[in-house]
Scaffold this active site. Structure first.
Site, PDB file in Angstrom:
ATOM      1  N   HIS A 187       0.831  -1.202   0.000  1.00 49.59           N
ATOM      2  CA  HIS A 187       0.000   0.000   0.000  1.00 49.59           C
ATOM      3  C   HIS A 187       0.867   1.255   0.000  1.00 49.59           C
ATOM      4  O   HIS A 187       0.530   2.251  -0.646  1.00 49.59           O
ATOM      5  CB  HIS A 187      -0.917   0.001   1.229  1.00 49.59           C
ATOM      6  CG  HIS A 187      -1.945  -1.077   1.218  1.00 49.59           C
ATOM      7  ND1 HIS A 187      -3.276  -0.842   0.919  1.00 49.59           N
ATOM      8  CD2 HIS A 187      -1.863  -2.411   1.453  1.00 49.59           C
ATOM      9  CE1 HIS A 187      -3.963  -1.978   0.972  1.00 49.59           C
ATOM     10  NE2 HIS A 187      -3.122  -2.944   1.298  1.00 49.59           N
ATOM     11  N   ASP A 219      -6.176   5.648   1.272  1.00 52.42           N
ATOM     12  CA  ASP A 219      -6.025   4.228   0.944  1.00 52.42           C
ATOM     13  C   ASP A 219      -7.371   3.508   0.994  1.00 52.42           C
ATOM     14  O   ASP A 219      -8.237   3.807   1.831  1.00 52.42           O
ATOM     15  CB  ASP A 219      -5.062   3.566   1.930  1.00 52.42           C
ATOM     16  CG  ASP A 219      -4.765   2.128   1.562  1.00 52.42           C
ATOM     17  OD1 ASP A 219      -3.835   1.899   0.773  1.00 52.42           O
ATOM     18  OD2 ASP A 219      -5.493   1.218   2.035  1.00 52.42           O
TER      19      ASP A 219
END
Length: 458
Positions: free
Chosen positions: A25, A123
């Protein structure tokens, strides 16, 4: 006089980025931040304290040294004892849960920024927690989906399909078989992965847009379905912004051993920053590499988090295999800069779990892939690898850990990948297309260029 580039005048804009836990991520967020900064966008990057791994700490240090113009804001995570059941089984999910429960601190952090953010990029795993906060502050919130557009289809539709998981079929698209769906999503009881996908998938309809690090040309059907209302009603615009190029801070010297190897002769073997493989499977893998007939660079990992991993390499793979490896290749037991390795001319093939970062890096550098999915989105990604001609996938191996794949099978598949000239040629074609597309003046109309223009009008 105003600053200019291909986009024309560049009035001020301020984009805040909020990544989640894990290198898979964090890395694309860093690349996006670097690209925005190069376009004269003011960037604030929010880091979580403490990070989950040593690798995250190291790469963040390199990043902020390379981009002093990017502001860092620290979100100090709350000391929580009441984590959701099952979170202790995976340190990364545990860390995401702590970030989610600490998100209440974001409101004051965002209000303190000057100038106020034009938008925030959040995210995917934090969507449900952060969107209500940014709605209250009236800050546009764009979700960065750090996997493929094809996986996004499953992600945003799972809460509708969860009761009948025989597979996923969207009109005009190839069906996603049940066997490709991550096993935790098929369980009757709830678990963190299942809960996160349901909650965040629903919340994405309340965001202002979704960004995906992909090429519109390789996932055109998925992108058209997502943007055409065929997957779920009310979904905001999904924008392909890739492939995001590696940043200058990632450009370091890989192992000097590679410099002594012929062009295209080495197999790079890595299963990502969070895949722990059993000792028995590691030893079969190592012996398969020794017997495949090619030199190899092997990243050995049997713990999920590097902070927990203090054993020596020989303790993990054994004395006998250690000696055999020394004759045929190199094995390391620490985080490596994968981008630097994949771009080295000696590397001709990549045995990979098919995490999305690994797939996009293989495309960027034109490296053939032997797919061995371990968990999560990786079977969906592996199918994409085969469909675009980037690599091969032995589906009978199943998910990682379901069975022990023997050394002879591994050696045979490595030889098959490395001997396939079509794959080598196709990988290079994909490489050229990716590099052409990232030039801003040649991006698609709905790519990063248009987003930057829109953010500058906020």
């Amino acid at each position: 006089m105003a600053d200019t580039n291909e986009l024309g005048p560049l009035p001020s804009s301020h984009i805040t980025l909020l990544p989640s836990s894990g290198m898979g991520h964090l890395t694309p967020f860093l690349r996006l931040a670097g690209l925005l900064a190069s376009c004269n966008v003011k960037v604030t990057f929010i880091t979580r304290e403490p990070p989950v791994s040593l690798a995250e700490s190291q790469i963040l240090c390199h990043f902020f040294s390379a981009f002093p113009q990017i502001s860092q804001e620290k979100l100090h995570l709350l000391p929580l004892d009441n984590l959701s059941a099952g979170s202790e089984d995976d340190p990364f999910y545990c860390h995401i849960e702590v970030i989610r429960q600490s998100s209440q601190l974001l409101s004051s952090l965002l209000r303190s920024l000057s100038p106020p953010p034009s938008a925030i990029v959040t995210d995917m795993s934090l969507t449900a927690a952060v969107v209500p906060i940014t709605e209250a502050l009236k800050i546009p919130n764009f979700i960065f989906f750090t996997s493929s557009a094809t996986m996004l289809i499953l992600f945003v539709s799972f809460h509708i399909l969860a009761g009948s998981m025989d597979g996923v079929k969207i009109p005009s698209l190839e069906a996603t078989p049940r066997s490709w769906i991550p096993p935790p999503l098929l369980q009757d009881k709830n678990n963190l992965l299942k809960t996160y996908i349901i909650e965040n998938g629903k919340a994405m309809t309340k965001s202002d847009g979704i960004l995906v690090n992909t090429l519109d040309s390789i996932e055109q059907s998925s992108l058209l379905a997502l943007n055409g209302g065929k997957v779920i009603k009310g979904l905001p615009s999904v924008t392909a912004i890739g492939l995001l190029p590696p940043c200058c801070f990632e450009d370091n010297q890989p192992l000097t051993w590679l410099d002594d190897q012929p062009a295209g002769s080495v197999v790079y073997v890595s299963f990502g920053s969070r895949t722990a493989i059993s000792r028995e499977q590691l030893r079969e893998l190592g012996n398969g590499l020794v017997g495949c007939g090619y030199k190899f660079l092997w990243v050995v990992k049997d713990k999920k988090v590097d902070r927990e991993d203090g054993e020596e390499l020989v303790d993990v793979i054994g004395d006998e295999l250690m000696e055999s490896v020394k004759e045929k290749g190199v094995a390391v037991k620490h985080w490596v800069n994968q981008e630097s390795i994949l771009k080295h001319p000696a590397v001709g093939g990549f045995l990979s779990h098919c995490g999305w970062n690994s797939v996009t890096e293989a495309m960027w550098h034109g490296v053939r892939v032997l797919a061995w999915p371990q968990h999560g989105d990786q079977k969906i990604n592996a199918n994409l690898v085969t469909s675009i001609g980037l690599g091969i996938w032995e589906k009978s191996w199943g998910w990682g850990g379901e069975q022990i794949v023997m050394r002879e099978q591994i050696a045979e598949k490595v030889r098959q990948m490395m001997g396939n000239e079509f794959l080598r040629s196709q990988a290079m074609c994909i490489r050229e297309e990716a590099r052409n597309r990232i030039e801003l003046h040649r991006s698609s109309k709905k790519g990063l260029t248009e987003l930057i223009k829109m953010w500058k009008k906020e």
